[in-house]
Design an enzyme around this catalytic site. Structure first.
Site, mmCIF file in Angstrom:
data_model
loop_
_atom_site.group_PDB
_atom_site.id
_atom_site.type_symbol
_atom_site.label_atom_id
_atom_site.label_comp_id
_atom_site.label_asym_id
_atom_site.label_seq_id
_atom_site.Cartn_x
_atom_site.Cartn_y
_atom_site.Cartn_z
ATOM 1 N N SER A 177 0.848 -1.202 0.000
ATOM 2 C CA SER A 177 0.000 0.000 0.000
ATOM 3 C C SER A 177 0.876 1.242 0.000
ATOM 4 O O SER A 177 2.000 1.227 0.530
ATOM 5 C CB SER A 177 -0.862 -0.003 1.263
ATOM 6 O OG SER A 177 -1.462 1.261 1.440
ATOM 7 N N TYR B 203 -1.573 -0.398 10.442
ATOM 8 C CA TYR B 203 -1.678 -0.823 9.034
ATOM 9 C C TYR B 203 -0.402 -0.430 8.279
ATOM 10 O O TYR B 203 0.192 -1.238 7.564
ATOM 11 C CB TYR B 203 -2.905 -0.166 8.414
ATOM 12 C CG TYR B 203 -3.124 -0.458 6.948
ATOM 13 C CD1 TYR B 203 -3.536 -1.723 6.525
ATOM 14 C CD2 TYR B 203 -2.958 0.537 5.986
ATOM 15 C CE1 TYR B 203 -3.772 -1.979 5.184
ATOM 16 C CE2 TYR B 203 -3.194 0.284 4.649
ATOM 17 C CZ TYR B 203 -3.598 -0.973 4.246
ATOM 18 O OH TYR B 203 -3.822 -1.227 2.911
ATOM 19 N N LYS C 285 2.430 -2.850 6.418
ATOM 20 C CA LYS C 285 2.779 -2.806 4.989
ATOM 21 C C LYS C 285 4.267 -2.503 4.806
ATOM 22 O O LYS C 285 4.939 -3.145 3.997
ATOM 23 C CB LYS C 285 1.915 -1.763 4.263
ATOM 24 C CG LYS C 285 0.428 -2.107 4.213
ATOM 25 C CD LYS C 285 0.170 -3.377 3.416
ATOM 26 C CE LYS C 285 -1.317 -3.629 3.193
ATOM 27 N NZ LYS C 285 -1.588 -4.892 2.478
HETATM 28 N N1 LIG Z 1 -8.449 -0.720 -2.047
HETATM 29 C C1 LIG Z 1 -7.398 0.086 -1.968
HETATM 30 O O1 LIG Z 1 -7.472 1.280 -2.312
HETATM 31 C C2 LIG Z 1 -6.082 -0.429 -1.454
HETATM 32 C C3 LIG Z 1 -5.021 0.475 -1.388
HETATM 33 C C4 LIG Z 1 -3.787 0.022 -0.941
HETATM 34 C C5 LIG Z 1 -3.633 -1.307 -0.584
HETATM 35 N N2 LIG Z 1 -4.677 -2.181 -0.638
HETATM 36 C C6 LIG Z 1 -4.422 -3.573 -0.245
HETATM 37 O O2 LIG Z 1 -4.987 -4.451 -1.200
HETATM 38 C C7 LIG Z 1 -5.357 -5.681 -0.576
HETATM 39 C C8 LIG Z 1 -6.790 -6.008 -0.929
HETATM 40 O O3 LIG Z 1 -7.612 -4.957 -0.395
HETATM 41 P P1 LIG Z 1 -9.095 -4.658 -0.902
HETATM 42 O O4 LIG Z 1 -9.212 -3.204 -1.089
HETATM 43 O O5 LIG Z 1 -9.476 -5.613 -2.000
HETATM 44 O O6 LIG Z 1 -9.889 -5.014 0.434
HETATM 45 P P2 LIG Z 1 -11.263 -5.774 0.697
HETATM 46 O O7 LIG Z 1 -12.268 -5.501 -0.369
HETATM 47 O O8 LIG Z 1 -11.592 -5.461 2.113
HETATM 48 O O9 LIG Z 1 -10.825 -7.298 0.584
HETATM 49 C C9 LIG Z 1 -9.855 -7.766 1.478
HETATM 50 C C10 LIG Z 1 -9.692 -9.262 1.300
HETATM 51 O O10 LIG Z 1 -8.716 -9.716 2.273
HETATM 52 C C11 LIG Z 1 -9.337 -10.695 3.112
HETATM 53 N N3 LIG Z 1 -8.794 -10.570 4.456
HETATM 54 C C12 LIG Z 1 -8.675 -9.433 5.207
HETATM 55 N N4 LIG Z 1 -8.102 -9.713 6.391
HETATM 56 C C13 LIG Z 1 -7.864 -11.064 6.392
HETATM 57 C C14 LIG Z 1 -7.302 -11.963 7.316
HETATM 58 N N5 LIG Z 1 -6.840 -11.553 8.514
HETATM 59 N N6 LIG Z 1 -7.246 -13.281 6.988
HETATM 60 C C15 LIG Z 1 -7.697 -13.700 5.781
HETATM 61 N N7 LIG Z 1 -8.235 -12.905 4.849
HETATM 62 C C16 LIG Z 1 -8.315 -11.603 5.161
HETATM 63 C C17 LIG Z 1 -10.830 -10.392 3.049
HETATM 64 O O11 LIG Z 1 -11.545 -11.564 3.388
HETATM 65 P P3 LIG Z 1 -13.062 -11.498 3.983
HETATM 66 O O12 LIG Z 1 -13.977 -11.365 2.811
HETATM 67 O O13 LIG Z 1 -13.176 -12.800 4.681
HETATM 68 O O14 LIG Z 1 -13.118 -10.312 4.893
HETATM 69 C C18 LIG Z 1 -10.986 -10.010 1.581
HETATM 70 O O15 LIG Z 1 -11.017 -11.155 0.750
HETATM 71 C C19 LIG Z 1 -5.141 -5.484 0.927
HETATM 72 O O16 LIG Z 1 -3.919 -6.073 1.310
HETATM 73 C C20 LIG Z 1 -5.077 -3.964 1.071
HETATM 74 O O17 LIG Z 1 -4.295 -3.569 2.180
HETATM 75 C C21 LIG Z 1 -5.903 -1.767 -1.068
#
Ligand SMILES: NC(=O)c1ccc[n+]([C@@H]2O[C@H](COP(=O)([O-])OP(=O)(O)OC[C@H]3O[C@@H](n4cnc5c(N)ncnc54)[C@H](OP(=O)(O)O)[C@@H]3O)[C@@H](O)[C@H]2O)c1
Length: 251
Positions: A131, A150, A154
């Protein structure tokens, strides 16, 4: 056929299906409706329920994958992660250390469990979805003091990825940390759904990139990241890159 294992594949960034053999590692079927529908249509998607915080359960997941792939895995993607919406606004003194356990320690367990399979793979790639929040300069310029747990998770994983990249180069394994951009997932919507918070985030992000006007679609982020993963070689192994494949276009 290239095999991929992706953690956190129920929704969001992890849910888009690359072609080829895909192992979707999830913690619960409770939020996996769209993934289940996709897997029902496509024989190349395998759902594996596991707990990334439990090395024993991860070893069972590895054995399940191994049975299908005959002991190998080409690309491991560490995508599971959460900023913990409840703790988003807390100042540094109120650090939520559970983020470090969930997003950092668990990812090290995942690497340990899948390492032998990746060693036997053709692509030999380990990708960590990081991130912007894990970048010191982005944090310094945007001036956001919140989400310390967080951000540490990261930033710490960026270092883990680099260290493993150095250690595993002798086995031909390449590693990469990659920021996905600001992406319109459930996690992003939990924050940007509030117009005041969206305005606040935009004003912070404008200090990095004045042209950013909101989160990008999931498909756009994933398409860009797949290109960066394809371009991963020994020469750029261990780096922390943006979804554009560089170190300064964060959005
Ligand atoms: N969206 C953004 O703008 C953004 C920006 C920077 C980085 N990221 C990174 O991208 C990745 C995906 O994020 P996203 O935006 O797609 O988030 P999201 O829609 O909340 O999806 C997160 C996924 O991770 C799973 N998860 C979370 N905590 C977990 C744990 N402790 N054990 C197992 N599974 C877990 C969730 O499973 P459940 O369905 O079971 O909750 C879900 O499948 C993350 O690592 C996040 O930090 C996202």
């Amino acid at each position: 056929m290239v095999s991929w294992a992706i953690t956190g594949a129920t929704r969001g960034i992890g849910s888009v299906d690359p072609k080829n053999q895909v192992f979707a590692l999830i913690r619960s079927r409770g939020t996996a409706g769209p993934l289940e529908k996709l897997a029902a249509k496509r024989k190349n998607i395998h759902i594996v329920v596991t707990d990334i915080s439990d090395p024993r359960k991860l070893d069972q997941a590895t054995a399940e994958v191994s049975k299908v792939t005959a002991g190998s895995l080409d690309v491991l993607i560490l995508n599971a992660g959460s900023a913990g919406p409840d703790t988003n606004a807390l100042p540094p003194i109120k650090i939520d250390c559970s983020q470090i356990k969930n997003n950092l320690i668990s990812n090290i367990y995942v690497i340990h469990s899948f390492l032998d399979l990746v060693r036997n793979g053709k692509e030999k790639k380990i990708i960590f979805i990081s991130s912007q929040s894990g970048d010191v300069e982005v944090t310094r310029i945007s001036g956001l003091p919140t989400m310390l747990g967080y951000s540490i998770s990261k930033a710490g994983m960026n270092m883990v990825t680099t260290k493993f990249g150095i250690e595993l180069a002798q086995d031909g394994i390449k590693t990469l940390s990659m920021s996905p951009g600001w992406v319109n997932t459930d996690a992003a919507q939990a924050v940007t759904g509030d117009p005041e918070i969206r305005k606040f985030m935009l004003s912070a992000f404008h200090k990095i990139d004045p042209s950013v006007n909101g989160p990008i679609p999931v498909d756009e982020s994933v398409t860009a990241m797949l290109q960066v993963i394809q371009n991963l070689t020994e020469a750029n192994s261990g780096k922390f890159l943006t979804h554009h494949g560089n170190d300064d276009e964060w959005f």
